[in-house]
Design a protein around this motif. Structure first.
Motif, PDB file in Angstrom:
ATOM      1  N   ARG A  60       0.830  -1.210   0.000  1.00  0.00           N
ATOM      2  CA  ARG A  60       0.000   0.000   0.000  1.00  0.00           C
ATOM      3  C   ARG A  60       0.865   1.260   0.000  1.00  0.00           C
ATOM      4  N   ILE A  61       2.009   1.198   0.657  1.00  0.00           N
ATOM      5  CA  ILE A  61       2.918   2.343   0.648  1.00  0.00           C
ATOM      6  C   ILE A  61       3.439   2.581  -0.771  1.00  0.00           C
ATOM      7  N   ARG A  62       3.768   1.512  -1.476  1.00  0.00           N
ATOM      8  CA  ARG A  62       4.205   1.650  -2.863  1.00  0.00           C
ATOM      9  C   ARG A  62       3.127   2.334  -3.708  1.00  0.00           C
ATOM     10  N   LEU A  63       1.895   1.882  -3.559  1.00  0.00           N
ATOM     11  CA  LEU A  63       0.788   2.473  -4.308  1.00  0.00           C
ATOM     12  C   LEU A  63       0.585   3.937  -3.912  1.00  0.00           C
ATOM     13  N   GLY A  64       0.536   4.191  -2.610  1.00  0.00           N
ATOM     14  CA  GLY A  64       0.229   5.538  -2.126  1.00  0.00           C
ATOM     15  C   GLY A  64       1.288   6.559  -2.469  1.00  0.00           C
ATOM     16  N   THR A  65       2.566   6.219  -2.309  1.00  0.00           N
ATOM     17  CA  THR A  65       3.618   7.181  -2.625  1.00  0.00           C
ATOM     18  C   THR A  65       3.657   7.488  -4.124  1.00  0.00           C
ATOM     19  N   ALA A  66       3.386   6.481  -4.951  1.00  0.00           N
ATOM     20  CA  ALA A  66       3.341   6.721  -6.392  1.00  0.00           C
ATOM     21  C   ALA A  66       2.199   7.669  -6.755  1.00  0.00           C
ATOM     22  N   ALA A  67       1.035   7.456  -6.152  1.00  0.00           N
ATOM     23  CA  ALA A  67      -0.120   8.309  -6.456  1.00  0.00           C
ATOM     24  C   ALA A  67       0.084   9.728  -5.951  1.00  0.00           C
ATOM     25  N   LEU A  68       0.642   9.880  -4.746  1.00  0.00           N
ATOM     26  CA  LEU A  68       0.879  11.215  -4.212  1.00  0.00           C
ATOM     27  C   LEU A  68       1.949  11.948  -5.020  1.00  0.00           C
ATOM     28  N   GLY A  69       2.966  11.219  -5.465  1.00  0.00           N
ATOM     29  CA  GLY A  69       3.962  11.836  -6.336  1.00  0.00           C
ATOM     30  C   GLY A  69       3.348  12.307  -7.642  1.00  0.00           C
ATOM     31  N   ASN A  70       2.426  11.517  -8.173  1.00  0.00           N
ATOM     32  CA  ASN A  70       1.710  11.894  -9.370  1.00  0.00           C
ATOM     33  C   ASN A  70       0.881  13.152  -9.153  1.00  0.00           C
ATOM     34  N   LEU A  71       0.256  13.259  -7.976  1.00  0.00           N
ATOM     35  CA  LEU A  71      -0.547  14.444  -7.653  1.00  0.00           C
ATOM     36  C   LEU A  71       0.315  15.691  -7.580  1.00  0.00           C
ATOM     37  N   LEU A  72       1.478  15.601  -6.923  1.00  0.00           N
ATOM     38  CA  LEU A  72       2.354  16.766  -6.807  1.00  0.00           C
ATOM     39  C   LEU A  72       2.807  17.235  -8.183  1.00  0.00           C
ATOM     40  N   ALA A  73       3.139  16.296  -9.044  1.00  0.00           N
ATOM     41  CA  ALA A  73       3.565  16.669 -10.394  1.00  0.00           C
ATOM     42  C   ALA A  73       2.414  17.286 -11.178  1.00  0.00           C
ATOM     43  N   TYR A  74       1.232  16.719 -11.050  1.00  0.00           N
ATOM     44  CA  TYR A  74       0.052  17.192 -11.788  1.00  0.00           C
ATOM     45  C   TYR A  74      -0.307  18.619 -11.385  1.00  0.00           C
ATOM     46  N   SER A  75      -0.235  18.897 -10.083  1.00  0.00           N
ATOM     47  CA  SER A  75      -0.660  20.206  -9.570  1.00  0.00           C
ATOM     48  C   SER A  75       0.485  21.196  -9.449  1.00  0.00           C
ATOM     49  N   ALA A  76       1.712  20.772  -9.778  1.00  0.00           N
ATOM     50  CA  ALA A  76       2.899  21.623  -9.689  1.00  0.00           C
ATOM     51  C   ALA A  76       3.133  22.125  -8.266  1.00  0.00           C
ATOM     52  N   LEU A  77       2.792  21.290  -7.295  1.00  0.00           N
ATOM     53  CA  LEU A  77       3.036  21.624  -5.892  1.00  0.00           C
ATOM     54  C   LEU A  77       4.416  21.132  -5.484  1.00  0.00           C
ATOM     55  N   GLN A  78       5.085  21.917  -4.654  1.00  0.00           N
ATOM     56  CA  GLN A  78       6.356  21.512  -4.079  1.00  0.00           C
ATOM     57  C   GLN A  78       6.109  21.006  -2.657  1.00  0.00           C
ATOM     58  N   PRO A  79       6.862  20.013  -2.201  1.00  0.00           N
ATOM     59  CA  PRO A  79       6.648  19.483  -0.845  1.00  0.00           C
ATOM     60  C   PRO A  79       6.647  20.546   0.238  1.00  0.00           C
ATOM     61  N   GLU A  80       7.489  21.581   0.085  1.00  0.00           N
ATOM     62  CA  GLU A  80       7.551  22.626   1.126  1.00  0.00           C
ATOM     63  C   GLU A  80       6.271  23.451   1.218  1.00  0.00           C
ATOM     64  N   GLU A  81       5.379  23.312   0.247  1.00  0.00           N
ATOM     65  CA  GLU A  81       4.113  24.042   0.281  1.00  0.00           C
ATOM     66  C   GLU A  81       3.034  23.313   1.073  1.00  0.00           C
ATOM     67  N   LEU A  82       3.359  22.179   1.680  1.00  0.00           N
ATOM     68  CA  LEU A  82       2.349  21.332   2.313  1.00  0.00           C
ATOM     69  C   LEU A  82       2.284  21.469   3.831  1.00  0.00           C
ATOM     70  N   SER A  83       2.906  22.490   4.389  1.00  0.00           N
ATOM     71  CA  SER A  83       2.909  22.620   5.851  1.00  0.00           C
ATOM     72  C   SER A  83       1.522  22.920   6.412  1.00  0.00           C
ATOM     73  N   ARG A  84       0.645  23.505   5.606  1.00  0.00           N
ATOM     74  CA  ARG A  84      -0.735  23.773   6.043  1.00  0.00           C
ATOM     75  C   ARG A  84      -1.709  22.961   5.191  1.00  0.00           C
ATOM     76  N   THR A  85      -1.364  21.691   5.039  1.00  0.00           N
ATOM     77  CA  THR A  85      -2.163  20.761   4.240  1.00  0.00           C
ATOM     78  C   THR A  85      -2.583  19.594   5.117  1.00  0.00           C
ATOM     79  N   ALA A  86      -3.813  19.137   4.948  1.00  0.00           N
ATOM     80  CA  ALA A  86      -4.308  17.952   5.666  1.00  0.00           C
ATOM     81  C   ALA A  86      -4.346  16.771   4.703  1.00  0.00           C
ATOM     82  N   LEU A  87      -4.068  15.588   5.245  1.00  0.00           N
ATOM     83  CA  LEU A  87      -4.143  14.348   4.473  1.00  0.00           C
ATOM     84  C   LEU A  87      -5.280  13.497   5.016  1.00  0.00           C
TER      85      LEU A  87
END
Length: 373
Positions: A69-96
């Motif tokens: 599940r970690i393999r699946l989830g990290t791949a999907a979240l990486g895909n989301l960051l690329a799709y939305s052009a978000l950088q990891p440092e922009e996620l400090s006020r983000t909920a999962l």
């Protein structure tokens, strides 16, 4: 729920990432293949024949349990960051918000005949899965803003209600909402076969098992537009309902599903004419087919549902459980983005085997401009 918009999508599936997979699904493509690790007896030839399923090969090959599940989830979240052009440092006020599926089928399987005492089924993903996804995905989401839900297909509607509340209160800037499920573990397949849910040579009306992780990001419309976010859908409303009948208590009469769908459509009754795009988790199980058909009969007075375009994610991805709702969101949003939805609204209706039903309505923010061309 006006004022909430979808600003990113991410998917790990048997058909690859979100853009590729949704295009393939639209074209009717799937990658169902034989699962060499599990089979069912073919009475005609008296030998074990592998069943077919939708695996995320090679992404999950060699991984089991939470590691899979970690393999699946990290791949999907990486895909989301690329799709939305978000950088990891922009996620400090983000909920999962992560839906990992309930134990309903496992409990039914354990309580029925066929499993030896002392050999319990796997308990399912642990609540630390969200922490692992953030760690391995390099996501600096505060631990207090990581939420794990143990619901099934309808969970996407439950999660959206909670996520919108955080956004309205300005607690967070955005919410990453998703689900992860794999029905390809051997013990899970044994349980599903015992419950006669799998499609096999001896049970041709079951479902094909699959696995996927799907996510989308939700933000308030005003700040999203201010920062130039990629806005491809507006969230109109969500609805939840329950019915007494579950998968193993008798035939479904569609009351709960019809109630969820009807309540969601009420939000656009006065603003929409013509059919809507409908996505539902019809998967080959006759019980769910009966539920779907009787729900449509109950909703026969709705003009929007008289000749709807209906899409069923399991046709392309197999049964993906808790990931199906977010996956359907991805399919609807990509249909808006590529202008083939055929309607300004998409109704996503999800049925869970335990009796809970959820629905939500998305709107294409570009529709009015497209109609003026």
């Amino acid at each position: 729920m006006s004022g909430m918009v979808v600003t990113g999508l991410g998917l790990a599936s048997s058909l690859d990432d979100v853009v590729t997979a949704c295009a393939a699904a639209r074209a009717g493509i799937n990658r169902a293949r034989e699962l060499a690790a599990f089979g069912a007896i073919d009475d005609d030839v008296v030998e074990v024949v592998p069943i077919a399923g939708h695996s995320c090969h090679p992404l999950t090959e060699g991984f089991q349990g939470d590691a899979r599940r970690i393999r699946l989830g990290t791949a999907a979240l990486g895909n989301l960051l690329a799709y939305s052009a978000l950088q990891p440092e922009e996620l400090s006020r983000t909920a999962l918000f992560l839906n990992v599926g309930s134990s309903f089928l496992s409990r039914v399987g354990e309580s029925s005949a066929g499993f030896p005492e002392g050999a319990p089924l796997e308990s399912g993903p642990s609540s630390s899965l969200a922490d692992a996804l953030c760690q391995f995905g390099g996501l600096p989401i505060p631990q207090a803003l990581r939420f794990v839900l143990r619901d099934d297909h309808h969970g996407v509607a439950t999660v959206l209600h909670d996520a919108c509340e955080l956004l309205r209160r300005r607690v967070v800037e955005r919410c990453l909402i998703g689900g992860i499920e794999s029905f390809l573990e051997r013990k899970t397949l044994e349980m599903l076969a015992h419950l006669r849910l799998l499609k096999t040579v001896g049970n041709p009306v079951g479902f094909m098992p699959g696995e996927a992780a799907a996510f989308f990001s939700l933000e308030r419309a005003a700040p999203a537009r201010q920062r130039g976010a990629r806005i491809e859908a507006e969230l109109v409303t969500t609805a939840l309902s329950n019915e007494e009948m579950h998968r193993f208590s008798g035939p479904s009469h569609g009351r709960g599903l019809a109630a969820a769908m009807g309540n969601a459509l009420e939000a656009i009754r006065d603003s929409h004419s013509g059919p809507v795009l409908v996505l539902h988790n019809l998967n080959g199980d006759p019980w769910r087919a009966m539920e779907w058909g009787t729900a449509l009969v109950r909703l026969a007075d709705w003009e929007m549902l008289r000749e709807p375009r209906a899409w069923f994610p399991p046709l392309s991805f197999g049964e993906t459980g808790a990931a199906t709702g977010p996956l359907a969101v991805c399919m609807a949003v990509r249909a808006f983005a590529r202008h083939y939805a055929g309607s300004p609204h998409a109704l996503i209706a999800m049925s869970s085997y335990a009796g809970s039903k959820g629905a939500l309505v998305l709107r294409d923010p570009r529709w009015d401009g497209l109609q003026k061309r």
